[in-house]
Motif scaffolding. Sequence first.
Motif, PDB file in Angstrom:
ATOM      1  N   ASP A  42       2.163   3.840  -5.362  1.00 43.22           N
ATOM      2  CA  ASP A  42       1.328   4.039  -4.169  1.00 43.22           C
ATOM      3  C   ASP A  42       1.915   3.149  -3.067  1.00 43.22           C
ATOM      4  O   ASP A  42       1.592   1.970  -2.983  1.00 43.22           O
ATOM      5  N   PRO A  43       2.800   3.694  -2.210  1.00 46.23           N
ATOM      6  CA  PRO A  43       3.495   2.869  -1.212  1.00 46.23           C
ATOM      7  C   PRO A  43       2.628   2.527  -0.003  1.00 46.23           C
ATOM      8  O   PRO A  43       2.918   2.895   1.135  1.00 46.23           O
ATOM      9  N   LEU A  44       1.573   1.772  -0.277  1.00 50.88           N
ATOM     10  CA  LEU A  44       0.700   1.291   0.788  1.00 50.88           C
ATOM     11  C   LEU A  44       1.204  -0.066   1.259  1.00 50.88           C
ATOM     12  O   LEU A  44       1.375  -0.990   0.454  1.00 50.88           O
ATOM     13  N   VAL A  45       1.436  -0.184   2.559  1.00 52.07           N
ATOM     14  CA  VAL A  45       1.935  -1.419   3.150  1.00 52.07           C
ATOM     15  C   VAL A  45       0.930  -1.898   4.194  1.00 52.07           C
ATOM     16  O   VAL A  45       0.495  -1.122   5.052  1.00 52.07           O
ATOM     17  N   VAL A  46       0.559  -3.162   4.128  1.00 45.59           N
ATOM     18  CA  VAL A  46      -0.413  -3.739   5.052  1.00 45.59           C
ATOM     19  C   VAL A  46       0.298  -4.616   6.062  1.00 45.59           C
ATOM     20  O   VAL A  46       1.091  -5.490   5.695  1.00 45.59           O
ATOM     21  N   ASP A  47       0.036  -4.367   7.341  1.00 42.78           N
ATOM     22  CA  ASP A  47       0.528  -5.223   8.429  1.00 42.78           C
ATOM     23  C   ASP A  47      -0.644  -6.109   8.831  1.00 42.78           C
ATOM     24  O   ASP A  47      -1.507  -5.701   9.609  1.00 42.78           O
ATOM     25  N   ARG A  65       9.592   4.676   6.406  1.00 35.59           N
ATOM     26  CA  ARG A  65       9.541   6.069   5.973  1.00 35.59           C
ATOM     27  C   ARG A  65      10.946   6.608   5.700  1.00 35.59           C
ATOM     28  O   ARG A  65      11.090   7.635   5.019  1.00 35.59           O
ATOM     29  N   ARG A  66      11.978   5.946   6.190  1.00 40.93           N
ATOM     30  CA  ARG A  66      13.350   6.357   5.874  1.00 40.93           C
ATOM     31  C   ARG A  66      13.654   6.087   4.409  1.00 40.93           C
ATOM     32  O   ARG A  66      14.479   6.774   3.807  1.00 40.93           O
ATOM     33  N   ALA A  67      12.989   5.087   3.842  1.00 40.21           N
ATOM     34  CA  ALA A  67      13.161   4.768   2.424  1.00 40.21           C
ATOM     35  C   ALA A  67      12.097   5.452   1.570  1.00 40.21           C
ATOM     36  O   ALA A  67      12.377   5.858   0.436  1.00 40.21           O
ATOM     37  N   ARG A  68      10.881   5.566   2.108  1.00 38.46           N
ATOM     38  CA  ARG A  68       9.773   6.216   1.412  1.00 38.46           C
ATOM     39  C   ARG A  68       9.038   7.100   2.412  1.00 38.46           C
ATOM     40  O   ARG A  68       8.262   6.612   3.236  1.00 38.46           O
ATOM     41  N   ALA A  69       9.289   8.386   2.331  1.00 42.88           N
ATOM     42  CA  ALA A  69       8.681   9.316   3.285  1.00 42.88           C
ATOM     43  C   ALA A  69       7.158   9.323   3.190  1.00 42.88           C
ATOM     44  O   ALA A  69       6.468   9.698   4.145  1.00 42.88           O
ATOM     45  N   ASP A  70       6.631   8.891   2.035  1.00 44.98           N
ATOM     46  CA  ASP A  70       5.186   8.890   1.826  1.00 44.98           C
ATOM     47  C   ASP A  70       4.554   7.533   2.082  1.00 44.98           C
ATOM     48  O   ASP A  70       3.391   7.306   1.712  1.00 44.98           O
ATOM     49  N   VAL A  71       5.290   6.626   2.721  1.00 46.31           N
ATOM     50  CA  VAL A  71       4.731   5.310   2.997  1.00 46.31           C
ATOM     51  C   VAL A  71       3.504   5.423   3.893  1.00 46.31           C
ATOM     52  O   VAL A  71       3.398   6.332   4.730  1.00 46.31           O
ATOM     53  N   GLU A  72       2.571   4.516   3.694  1.00 50.45           N
ATOM     54  CA  GLU A  72       1.361   4.456   4.516  1.00 50.45           C
ATOM     55  C   GLU A  72       1.177   3.010   4.972  1.00 50.45           C
ATOM     56  O   GLU A  72       1.255   2.086   4.162  1.00 50.45           O
ATOM     57  N   VAL A  73       0.944   2.825   6.259  1.00 50.75           N
ATOM     58  CA  VAL A  73       0.796   1.482   6.815  1.00 50.75           C
ATOM     59  C   VAL A  73      -0.633   1.293   7.329  1.00 50.75           C
ATOM     60  O   VAL A  73      -1.137   2.112   8.104  1.00 50.75           O
TER      61      VAL A  73
END
Length: 282
Positions: A42-47, A65-73
């Motif tokens: 689950d590529p969830l990233v918190v800023d 998203r270039r590394a993980r197209a499904d990333v969520e910030v």
Amino acid sequence: MTPEKVPGRVVGQITRGTTNTNRLRRVDRWIARHPALRRATDPLVVDLGYGASGVTAFELEARLRRARADVEVLGLEIDPSRVARAQAQLAEIRAGRGQFAPDARVSFARGGFEVPVADGRRAAVIRAFNVLRQYDESDVADAWQRMSARLHPDGILVEGTCDELGRICTWVEVGADGAPRSLTVSLRLRDLDSPAVAAERLPKALIHRNVPGEPVHAFLAALELEWTRAVAASAFGPAQRWRAALTALDAAGWPVASAAGARSRWRLGEVTVPWRTVAPHA
């Protein structure tokens, strides 16, 4: 740690809110190649603590998203007015007005070190930059523990600081157990006079430890010495001089090449060492 007295269960203090475009590009590209993101289920990233504008969250999503197209910030801020402004910026982007993709997987909410995430999700990465600078050194371990408790077991907290233009950056990688793993220094090599400039932007856990007798002081002094000795290599460009300095450090026994892919990052002005190399004396 003294929480800001604002309504709700938010933990932390409102930061100065300084935000500049491209300020966090160095740490973003480091996160983009990290296994914690690339292998996340689950590529969830918190800023965390993005500041007065949501731009760093949008930039983070665009780079990752270039590394993980499904990333969520998810951008988190304590100040409700900052959240409202970022949400207004998001609405403009959704409408196709702006430089970021209208379908950017970005959202904003109010939160602090407790890192509120809906549906029991845990972050693959939490990036907390220029957040702890206003705290006491004694507050750092507690903040790390609070944030890392919201990570996936394989996730990482990236906590650090940088200058206003993002040319001088340092950060600590912290595991889900709250324990620091490494320190990374990332510098813009063009026109770099001395790597010792990193001292003024060390993370809060280290910035007051840059004194004789402390490991981080010894590391920066050794880096400065080898940079000076490598002056002849500057005829081939600053990246070659940096590489020569780090090669000499490696030969002298400093673990600058111990991390996976470390040498490939040298050309970017980066160097990473295990935390034990710079850990403050008790």
